[in-house]
Design a protein around this motif. Sequence first.
Motif, PDB file in Angstrom:
ATOM      1  N   GLY A  57       0.808  -1.215   0.000  1.00  0.00           N
ATOM      2  CA  GLY A  57       0.000   0.000   0.000  1.00  0.00           C
ATOM      3  C   GLY A  57       0.837   1.259   0.000  1.00  0.00           C
ATOM      4  N   PHE A  58       1.951   1.252   0.722  1.00  0.00           N
ATOM      5  CA  PHE A  58       2.843   2.404   0.771  1.00  0.00           C
ATOM      6  C   PHE A  58       3.411   2.689  -0.621  1.00  0.00           C
ATOM      7  CE2 PHE A  58       7.143   4.174   1.289  1.00  0.00           C
ATOM      8  CZ  PHE A  58       6.859   5.321   2.020  1.00  0.00           C
ATOM      9  N   CYS A  59       3.868   1.656  -1.312  1.00  0.00           N
ATOM     10  CA  CYS A  59       4.443   1.858  -2.641  1.00  0.00           C
ATOM     11  C   CYS A  59       3.393   2.308  -3.648  1.00  0.00           C
ATOM     12  CB  CYS A  59       5.123   0.577  -3.119  1.00  0.00           C
ATOM     13  SG  CYS A  59       6.676   0.220  -2.268  1.00  0.00           S
ATOM     14  N   LEU A  60       2.162   1.818  -3.507  1.00  0.00           N
ATOM     15  CA  LEU A  60       1.088   2.298  -4.375  1.00  0.00           C
ATOM     16  C   LEU A  60       0.789   3.766  -4.109  1.00  0.00           C
ATOM     17  CD1 LEU A  60      -1.326  -0.768  -4.154  1.00  0.00           C
ATOM     18  CD2 LEU A  60      -0.257   0.081  -6.257  1.00  0.00           C
ATOM     19  N   ALA A  61       0.721   4.136  -2.839  1.00  0.00           N
ATOM     20  CA  ALA A  61       0.421   5.520  -2.481  1.00  0.00           C
ATOM     21  C   ALA A  61       1.535   6.468  -2.896  1.00  0.00           C
ATOM     22  CB  ALA A  61       0.158   5.636  -0.987  1.00  0.00           C
ATOM     23  N   GLU A  62       2.773   5.985  -2.881  1.00  0.00           N
ATOM     24  CA  GLU A  62       3.911   6.798  -3.314  1.00  0.00           C
ATOM     25  C   GLU A  62       4.072   6.810  -4.833  1.00  0.00           C
ATOM     26  OE1 GLU A  62       6.667   8.514  -1.306  1.00  0.00           O
ATOM     27  OE2 GLU A  62       4.728   8.668  -0.301  1.00  0.00           O
ATOM     28  N   ARG A  63       3.214   6.073  -5.536  1.00  0.00           N
ATOM     29  CA  ARG A  63       3.226   5.961  -6.999  1.00  0.00           C
ATOM     30  C   ARG A  63       4.514   5.342  -7.517  1.00  0.00           C
ATOM     31  NH1 ARG A  63      -0.216  11.276  -9.012  1.00  0.00           N
ATOM     32  NH2 ARG A  63      -0.848  11.976  -6.959  1.00  0.00           N
ATOM     33  N   LEU A  64       5.110   4.501  -6.689  1.00  0.00           N
ATOM     34  CA  LEU A  64       6.303   3.776  -7.108  1.00  0.00           C
ATOM     35  C   LEU A  64       5.946   2.527  -7.896  1.00  0.00           C
ATOM     36  CD1 LEU A  64       8.362   4.040  -3.799  1.00  0.00           C
ATOM     37  CD2 LEU A  64       8.564   5.458  -5.847  1.00  0.00           C
ATOM     38  N   ILE A  65       4.753   2.010  -7.680  1.00  0.00           N
ATOM     39  CA  ILE A  65       4.254   0.857  -8.416  1.00  0.00           C
ATOM     40  C   ILE A  65       2.818   1.155  -8.846  1.00  0.00           C
ATOM     41  CG2 ILE A  65       5.732  -0.795  -7.190  1.00  0.00           C
ATOM     42  CD1 ILE A  65       3.312  -1.602  -5.512  1.00  0.00           C
ATOM     43  N   ASP A  66       2.358   0.422  -9.861  1.00  0.00           N
ATOM     44  CA  ASP A  66       0.988   0.584 -10.335  1.00  0.00           C
ATOM     45  C   ASP A  66       0.085  -0.565  -9.913  1.00  0.00           C
ATOM     46  OD1 ASP A  66       1.685   2.952 -11.736  1.00  0.00           O
ATOM     47  OD2 ASP A  66       2.459   1.735 -13.391  1.00  0.00           O
ATOM     48  N   ARG A  67       0.688  -1.670  -9.549  1.00  0.00           N
ATOM     49  CA  ARG A  67      -0.084  -2.839  -9.123  1.00  0.00           C
ATOM     50  C   ARG A  67       0.792  -3.694  -8.221  1.00  0.00           C
ATOM     51  NH1 ARG A  67       1.181  -3.753 -14.722  1.00  0.00           N
ATOM     52  NH2 ARG A  67       2.513  -5.611 -14.927  1.00  0.00           N
ATOM     53  N   ALA A  68       0.165  -4.616  -7.517  1.00  0.00           N
ATOM     54  CA  ALA A  68       0.873  -5.375  -6.487  1.00  0.00           C
ATOM     55  C   ALA A  68       2.034  -6.189  -7.040  1.00  0.00           C
ATOM     56  CB  ALA A  68      -0.111  -6.289  -5.754  1.00  0.00           C
ATOM     57  N   GLY A  95      13.057   2.826 -11.926  1.00  0.00           N
ATOM     58  CA  GLY A  95      13.579   4.185 -12.009  1.00  0.00           C
ATOM     59  C   GLY A  95      12.776   5.204 -11.222  1.00  0.00           C
ATOM     60  N   ARG A  96      11.559   4.849 -10.821  1.00  0.00           N
ATOM     61  CA  ARG A  96      10.718   5.808 -10.102  1.00  0.00           C
ATOM     62  C   ARG A  96      11.278   6.160  -8.727  1.00  0.00           C
ATOM     63  NH1 ARG A  96       4.546   3.601 -11.211  1.00  0.00           N
ATOM     64  NH2 ARG A  96       4.757   3.301 -13.472  1.00  0.00           N
ATOM     65  N   VAL A  97      12.005   5.243  -8.132  1.00  0.00           N
ATOM     66  CA  VAL A  97      12.555   5.515  -6.797  1.00  0.00           C
ATOM     67  C   VAL A  97      13.532   6.674  -6.854  1.00  0.00           C
ATOM     68  CG1 VAL A  97      13.894   4.582  -4.888  1.00  0.00           C
ATOM     69  CG2 VAL A  97      12.230   3.142  -6.043  1.00  0.00           C
ATOM     70  N   LEU A  98      14.457   6.634  -7.797  1.00  0.00           N
ATOM     71  CA  LEU A  98      15.432   7.714  -7.920  1.00  0.00           C
ATOM     72  C   LEU A  98      14.750   9.033  -8.247  1.00  0.00           C
ATOM     73  CD1 LEU A  98      18.327   5.909  -9.831  1.00  0.00           C
ATOM     74  CD2 LEU A  98      18.303   6.635  -7.441  1.00  0.00           C
ATOM     75  N   GLU A  99      13.718   8.986  -9.086  1.00  0.00           N
ATOM     76  CA  GLU A  99      13.009  10.202  -9.445  1.00  0.00           C
ATOM     77  C   GLU A  99      12.299  10.797  -8.236  1.00  0.00           C
ATOM     78  OE1 GLU A  99      11.742  13.167 -12.180  1.00  0.00           O
ATOM     79  OE2 GLU A  99      13.328  11.655 -12.188  1.00  0.00           O
ATOM     80  N   ARG A 100      11.654   9.959  -7.431  1.00  0.00           N
ATOM     81  CA  ARG A 100      10.956  10.453  -6.240  1.00  0.00           C
ATOM     82  C   ARG A 100      11.936  11.008  -5.220  1.00  0.00           C
ATOM     83  NH1 ARG A 100       7.629  12.245  -4.376  1.00  0.00           N
ATOM     84  NH2 ARG A 100       6.560  10.959  -2.866  1.00  0.00           N
ATOM     85  N   VAL A 101      13.072  10.317  -5.029  1.00  0.00           N
ATOM     86  CA  VAL A 101      14.066  10.796  -4.073  1.00  0.00           C
ATOM     87  C   VAL A 101      14.613  12.142  -4.531  1.00  0.00           C
ATOM     88  CG1 VAL A 101      16.357  10.359  -3.115  1.00  0.00           C
ATOM     89  CG2 VAL A 101      14.668   8.514  -3.193  1.00  0.00           C
ATOM     90  N   ASN A 117       9.267  20.929  -5.791  1.00  0.00           N
ATOM     91  CA  ASN A 117       8.795  20.014  -4.758  1.00  0.00           C
ATOM     92  C   ASN A 117       7.351  20.297  -4.379  1.00  0.00           C
ATOM     93  OD1 ASN A 117      11.173  18.620  -4.647  1.00  0.00           O
ATOM     94  ND2 ASN A 117      12.016  19.811  -2.948  1.00  0.00           N
ATOM     95  N   LEU A 118       6.931  21.576  -4.358  1.00  0.00           N
ATOM     96  CA  LEU A 118       5.541  21.891  -4.071  1.00  0.00           C
ATOM     97  C   LEU A 118       4.627  21.306  -5.139  1.00  0.00           C
ATOM     98  CD1 LEU A 118       5.809  25.602  -2.893  1.00  0.00           C
ATOM     99  CD2 LEU A 118       5.284  23.605  -1.495  1.00  0.00           C
ATOM    100  N   GLU A 119       5.055  21.389  -6.398  1.00  0.00           N
ATOM    101  CA  GLU A 119       4.260  20.800  -7.472  1.00  0.00           C
ATOM    102  C   GLU A 119       4.158  19.295  -7.313  1.00  0.00           C
ATOM    103  OE1 GLU A 119       6.330  22.216 -10.877  1.00  0.00           O
ATOM    104  OE2 GLU A 119       5.266  24.140 -10.927  1.00  0.00           O
ATOM    105  N   GLN A 120       5.240  18.693  -6.849  1.00  0.00           N
ATOM    106  CA  GLN A 120       5.214  17.257  -6.617  1.00  0.00           C
ATOM    107  C   GLN A 120       4.278  16.910  -5.469  1.00  0.00           C
ATOM    108  OE1 GLN A 120       6.843  14.391  -8.031  1.00  0.00           O
ATOM    109  NE2 GLN A 120       6.854  15.874  -9.707  1.00  0.00           N
ATOM    110  N   ALA A 121       4.222  17.788  -4.470  1.00  0.00           N
ATOM    111  CA  ALA A 121       3.380  17.511  -3.301  1.00  0.00           C
ATOM    112  C   ALA A 121       1.903  17.473  -3.660  1.00  0.00           C
ATOM    113  CB  ALA A 121       3.626  18.559  -2.218  1.00  0.00           C
ATOM    114  N   VAL A 215      -7.376  11.413   1.495  1.00  0.00           N
ATOM    115  CA  VAL A 215      -8.123  11.568   0.245  1.00  0.00           C
ATOM    116  C   VAL A 215      -7.263  11.116  -0.934  1.00  0.00           C
ATOM    117  CG1 VAL A 215      -9.108  13.257  -1.349  1.00  0.00           C
ATOM    118  CG2 VAL A 215      -9.644  13.379   1.088  1.00  0.00           C
ATOM    119  N   GLU A 216      -5.996  11.505  -0.927  1.00  0.00           N
ATOM    120  CA  GLU A 216      -5.112  11.107  -2.024  1.00  0.00           C
ATOM    121  C   GLU A 216      -4.914   9.592  -2.051  1.00  0.00           C
ATOM    122  OE1 GLU A 216      -1.524  13.379  -1.964  1.00  0.00           O
ATOM    123  OE2 GLU A 216      -2.539  15.179  -2.705  1.00  0.00           O
ATOM    124  N   LYS A 217      -4.736   8.982  -0.893  1.00  0.00           N
ATOM    125  CA  LYS A 217      -4.584   7.525  -0.850  1.00  0.00           C
ATOM    126  C   LYS A 217      -5.861   6.840  -1.359  1.00  0.00           C
ATOM    127  CE  LYS A 217      -1.260   7.537   2.965  1.00  0.00           C
ATOM    128  NZ  LYS A 217      -0.124   6.903   2.285  1.00  0.00           N
TER     129      LYS A 217
END
Length: 264
Positions: A57-68, A95-101, A117-121, A215-217
Amino acid sequence: MTAAQRSASFRRLLPDGRFDTIERPLAVEMPVAVEIDGIGYAVMMATPDALEDFATGFCLAERLIDRADHLLDIDAYQAERGMLLRLALAPEVRGRVLERVRHRVSESSCGLCGIENLEQALRPLPIVAPPLRPVAHDAVFRALDLLRGHQPLGRETGAVHAAALCDADGTIRLVREDIGRHNAFDKLAGAMARAGEGWGDGFALTTARLSYELVEKAALSLCHTLVAISAPTSLAVERAAEAGVRIIALARPDAALEALSPSD
């Protein structure tokens, strides 16, 4: 006692000046460090149970993955002061991990460099399709009435939040608990994703304050109706309207408040 519980001794103070000693169960709170493909990503204060659900669930909410199944491996290790979750992502999303970091770290204090970063938030959320039939009011109150019976850790300790998957008639199908309201929802969304479950015509019920993060989750898990027992924030109402998520707040046995959309 489970991994989520411990106990401690307390002196119970009474109004007449007397006291006695009691043993009371406590919800476990500890750091859970999340390491993704060898990169230290986050440290969350959490209850150390259902950690595979939490990781998903954490990785889905962080948009690091699209499915389980984008989460290839989940290893949990007991460390001296907490837990370490080592996760491995599928090559197509690695590659999403490096982009998010990169977006989470700001090395300048000029004040303008944080705009990215505000736009990312406040990144755009998916538009959630409405259910075939809107959730009926009586289903909300039925789920509220049933929820406590599905909160074993909450009943024992009085110190954790719960997030529940409810059917359209208010029947509770699945609950996850955690000291963190975000973690509880991540655990629920992760458990659903791992089981291939969707929201259907059902809804989410949470014991937490209705913050924009919840709400976002909800939107990211394609949950069309989010019910909370506490009040929403202004940003929660705004983000819910953007994503098409119906929110029902301050849900109590005698009343609840449904946020109106701009078109209402």
